[in-house]
Design an enzyme around this catalytic site. Sequence first.
Site, short mmCIF file in Angstrom:
data_model
loop_
_atom_site.label_atom_id
_atom_site.label_comp_id
_atom_site.label_asym_id
_atom_site.label_seq_id
_atom_site.Cartn_x
_atom_site.Cartn_y
_atom_site.Cartn_z
N GLY A 8 0.85 -1.20 0.00
CA GLY A 8 0.00 0.00 0.00
C GLY A 8 0.87 1.23 0.00
O GLY A 8 1.65 1.45 0.93
N ALA A 11 -0.63 7.32 2.08
CA ALA A 11 0.06 8.25 2.97
C ALA A 11 0.91 7.51 4.00
O ALA A 11 2.12 7.78 4.13
CB ALA A 11 -0.97 9.14 3.68
N LYS A 199 -10.86 6.29 17.59
CA LYS A 199 -10.46 7.70 17.68
C LYS A 199 -10.95 8.48 16.46
O LYS A 199 -11.18 9.69 16.57
CB LYS A 199 -8.94 7.83 17.87
CG LYS A 199 -8.11 7.33 16.71
CD LYS A 199 -7.46 8.41 15.96
CE LYS A 199 -6.91 8.02 14.61
NZ LYS A 199 -6.62 6.69 14.19
#
Lengths: 348, 348
Positions: A8, A11, A199
Amino acid sequence: MAKITILGAGAMGSGICTPLINAGWEVRLWGTWLDDHLLDACEAGKPHPRTNVPLAKGVKLYRSADLNKALDGSDVVVMSVASGGVPKVTEMALEGISKAKALWLTSKGFCPDENGKIQLLPEAIRTIAKQKGVTIPPIVAIAGPVKANECAEGKPTATIFGCKDLDVSRKYAREARTEVYCIEATDDETGVEICAPMKNVYAIALGIADGLEEGTGFPHHNLKAATFNQAVKEMSLLGQALGAKPETAYGLAGVGDLEVTGLSGRNKVYGVRIGRGETAKDALAEMERLEQTVEGVPAAGLATTFVEQSAPQIKDQLPLLRAVHEILAGSSLSVVKILSEAVLPKMP
Amino acid sequence: MAKITILGAGAMGSGICTPLINAGWEVRLWGTWLDDHLLDACEAGKPHPRTNVPLAKGVKLYRSADLNKALDGSDVVVMSVASGGVPKVTEMALEGISKAKALWLTSKGFCPDENGKIQLLPEAIRTIAKQKGVTIPPIVAIAGPVKANECAEGKPTATIFGCKDLDVSRKYAREARTEVYCIEATDDETGVEICAPMKNVYAIALGIADGLEEGTGFPHHNLKAATFNQAVKEMSLLGQALGAKPETAYGLAGVGDLEVTGLSGRNKVYGVRIGRGETAKDALAEMERLEQTVEGVPAAGLATTFVEQSAPQIKDQLPLLRAVHEILAGSSLSVVKILSEAVLPKMP
């Protein structure tokens, strides 16, 4: 030199290359079939489109068709695709993973199986491997307050590696450490894995509290702080219900990651829109128009179902999760009222 | 109707009047010899100069000379003066305090006695009472994420009452509660009292991390989150060393109050100045020129001495406290380096 293959090239996958290269690893970055344009930019020497930072020098790039080459002989495999892609990429990479000494996991989320049973990602990966009859190495869950762009830039970063075998998390926490990328080790895989998607849900609530200043003309700092407090409490409670240590949520994986996620990012920005008066639906449509995926939105639904399936006994102790869910569902009550009821202390 | 006398007509003393009036108390607000201009404004119907919010209707005001009248027959006395004034006001009000059923305490700080021994405020008050041979009622330490102006405006607020006798903190948490001012009760007086002044010190560090964006051109969100995490850890450790419960710092008194203090306020603003490149000395001079007292600056020195006197065994486990102390003392190292060394995980 130990070899590591990151699956992957988004980012986080690209961001983590910087410390790994600096710590002396041979780093291979594999892009999925969705990542070609990202690799194109990196190959052209341009900043990575997701972090706006050039890829660390020395990283070897692999296109989606070259998965086996990318995995060949790797000591460690890192799963860094979006959570929805984890099952598919796990299946594709299973042989390479099985030959590695560890599977690191920066992907985060809840993963529904074909029967609608929601699992945390390490469990989902283990289930897939078991179904295929393949033995996989220990999983190291990676979390904590890490903005990928700052990690890519070599800015000071604290993170946490969680593996059921503490010796394994310690080993890699030492071997991937640099002067500015510093790693805590824990054996609490579950605690680390619970905090990461939760979160994102709670960051929406923090954003709402932030947005209220614009929406109402008054800051709501007290409400925001009470919301932060309740979010940490709920992450700890949910973790404990699933066998995690209470303190994991009070550390980098919970408090730390919630702090950084509440500072910026799409979940927070989406929350701000709601806080300033947009409906949840309109705000989401606008985020989608801007091609800004809000991970916390599906996570709120999945988390709610996950709790019903796996920790129904504490359902009533997670009022902030319920509040976010209600707000996203378009409740007609004021968000101040909904948040207040969820986060202010009950009559003692 | 129960009578309550608040000593000190500053931001918190006046702010807390709103929930108390709304909860049905008879509220008397006594101003010290420094508070005349504040009472003048309130009497003229103007907003309170410290909160910019008009005083709650129905509060009876008393000038400094009328202390005994203000205290006469009160069920509860609230100490709300600046921490430096607590010993003097305690002595002045001792008779009234001794006749009350409880002494609440919103004043926060470290209190050095004449021999330089630093005490937490409840201990300092008890010592004074003992020296005078006066018996005082239970002390209720009040803390948590409360911006006084929002409390005064009736915005949603969570707070925590800590009394060694849990029945007492529970009783008042119920009796002072309103729909928007909601109170948790604990028996951990020490935990509550440790967090309150320490968070002012740590808020400077959070401000520094915020200011780095302006100073260096890059956000340092990861560093800020790691700093937040370390601050919470240190508040918990210091509390535990003094007999507090670990979880108090993980709740409203620690995590919650640090969150709200890091959002705004003078400690944070002072830190931002340092983060963007001013020396600690110049930044402080500028704050003083603007008549902005930075509580965290003396608190950092007092906290350091307090730890040496009362918890020397954990001195090395509080690197962030040391870092702030070093930065304020004008260290020539970069603040990024000092903070990073203090808050990033050590080699596991």
